[in-house]
Design a protein around this motif. Sequence first.
Motif, PDB file in Angstrom:
ATOM      1  N   VAL A  71      -8.451   4.120   5.066  1.00  0.00           N
ATOM      2  CA  VAL A  71      -7.546   4.543   6.095  1.00  0.00           C
ATOM      3  C   VAL A  71      -6.392   3.326   6.491  1.00  0.00           C
ATOM      4  O   VAL A  71      -5.045   4.061   7.425  1.00  0.00           O
ATOM      5  CB  VAL A  71      -8.159   4.890   7.050  1.00  0.00           C
ATOM      6  CG1 VAL A  71      -7.812   5.371   9.014  1.00  0.00           C
ATOM      7  CG2 VAL A  71      -8.998   6.781   6.830  1.00  0.00           C
ATOM      8  N   TYR A  72      -6.699   2.762   7.189  1.00  0.00           N
ATOM      9  CA  TYR A  72      -5.337   1.276   7.436  1.00  0.00           C
ATOM     10  C   TYR A  72      -4.688   0.941   6.479  1.00  0.00           C
ATOM     11  O   TYR A  72      -3.887   0.995   7.116  1.00  0.00           O
ATOM     12  CB  TYR A  72      -6.605   0.138   7.211  1.00  0.00           C
ATOM     13  CG  TYR A  72      -6.130  -1.169   7.536  1.00  0.00           C
ATOM     14  CD1 TYR A  72      -5.147  -1.528   9.253  1.00  0.00           C
ATOM     15  CD2 TYR A  72      -5.267  -1.358   7.244  1.00  0.00           C
ATOM     16  CE1 TYR A  72      -4.097  -2.305   9.417  1.00  0.00           C
ATOM     17  CE2 TYR A  72      -4.642  -2.593   6.876  1.00  0.00           C
ATOM     18  CZ  TYR A  72      -3.780  -3.124   8.226  1.00  0.00           C
ATOM     19  OH  TYR A  72      -3.381  -4.049   8.035  1.00  0.00           O
ATOM     20  N   ILE A  73      -4.592   1.078   5.234  1.00  0.00           N
ATOM     21  CA  ILE A  73      -3.559   1.135   4.508  1.00  0.00           C
ATOM     22  C   ILE A  73      -2.833   2.721   5.612  1.00  0.00           C
ATOM     23  O   ILE A  73      -1.383   2.315   4.478  1.00  0.00           O
ATOM     24  CB  ILE A  73      -3.695   1.039   2.786  1.00  0.00           C
ATOM     25  CG1 ILE A  73      -4.868  -0.092   2.758  1.00  0.00           C
ATOM     26  CG2 ILE A  73      -2.624   1.080   2.426  1.00  0.00           C
ATOM     27  CD1 ILE A  73      -5.072  -0.931   1.085  1.00  0.00           C
ATOM     28  N   ILE A  74      -3.288   3.639   4.974  1.00  0.00           N
ATOM     29  CA  ILE A  74      -2.787   4.703   5.090  1.00  0.00           C
ATOM     30  C   ILE A  74      -1.789   4.375   6.174  1.00  0.00           C
ATOM     31  O   ILE A  74      -0.419   5.070   7.062  1.00  0.00           O
ATOM     32  CB  ILE A  74      -2.956   5.606   4.886  1.00  0.00           C
ATOM     33  CG1 ILE A  74      -2.853   6.223   3.201  1.00  0.00           C
ATOM     34  CG2 ILE A  74      -2.336   6.888   5.142  1.00  0.00           C
ATOM     35  CD1 ILE A  74      -4.246   7.319   2.972  1.00  0.00           C
ATOM     36  N   MET A  75      -2.058   4.077   7.622  1.00  0.00           N
ATOM     37  CA  MET A  75      -1.942   4.135   9.328  1.00  0.00           C
ATOM     38  C   MET A  75      -0.592   2.989   9.161  1.00  0.00           C
ATOM     39  O   MET A  75       0.248   2.954   9.704  1.00  0.00           O
ATOM     40  CB  MET A  75      -2.860   3.600  10.292  1.00  0.00           C
ATOM     41  CG  MET A  75      -3.628   5.331   9.960  1.00  0.00           C
ATOM     42  SD  MET A  75      -4.639   5.358  11.623  1.00  0.00           S
ATOM     43  CE  MET A  75      -4.117   4.958  12.336  1.00  0.00           C
ATOM     44  N   ALA A  76      -0.755   1.979   8.345  1.00  0.00           N
ATOM     45  CA  ALA A  76       0.327   1.179   8.044  1.00  0.00           C
ATOM     46  C   ALA A  76       1.165   1.120   7.874  1.00  0.00           C
ATOM     47  O   ALA A  76       2.391   0.443   7.838  1.00  0.00           O
ATOM     48  CB  ALA A  76      -0.990  -0.535   7.733  1.00  0.00           C
ATOM     49  N   THR A  77       1.249   1.914   6.874  1.00  0.00           N
ATOM     50  CA  THR A  77       2.058   1.928   5.711  1.00  0.00           C
ATOM     51  C   THR A  77       3.302   2.613   7.024  1.00  0.00           C
ATOM     52  O   THR A  77       4.653   3.132   6.837  1.00  0.00           O
ATOM     53  CB  THR A  77       2.144   2.904   4.560  1.00  0.00           C
ATOM     54  OG1 THR A  77       1.578   4.026   4.601  1.00  0.00           O
ATOM     55  CG2 THR A  77       1.797   1.177   3.327  1.00  0.00           C
TER      56      THR A  77
END
Length: 114
Positions: A23-29
């Motif tokens: 979820v963090y990776i998706i939100m950070a991108t």
Amino acid sequence: MIKVMKLQKAVYAIILGVIALVVYIIMATTDQLGSRYALEVSGVFFMAAAILFLYPLWTAKEDELGRVELDPEKQEEMDIAQEIKEEQKEIKEELEKEELEIVPEANPATTGIK
């Protein structure tokens, strides 16, 4: 095996940590503002999993020789065997005390033996 050693909660925490990391990776991108919080939640889950993985080591019992058995089924058998040994030792000590009380000590002064 994981269920037997009580590590199931730790595995769940790892899975939740990985999900939060994704979820963090998706939100950070996508430049979302709350991505940092997803990373923090992921870290908390990973730390909780690490503590839960150490739980069997904290609760493990040592035998007389200092060895530790982590298999709970064998550990229960070891506990039962140790209790039996302690009971046998207590019974043996009681029998020795009774034998000392029953058999009087031979004293030459009272028996008249020279």
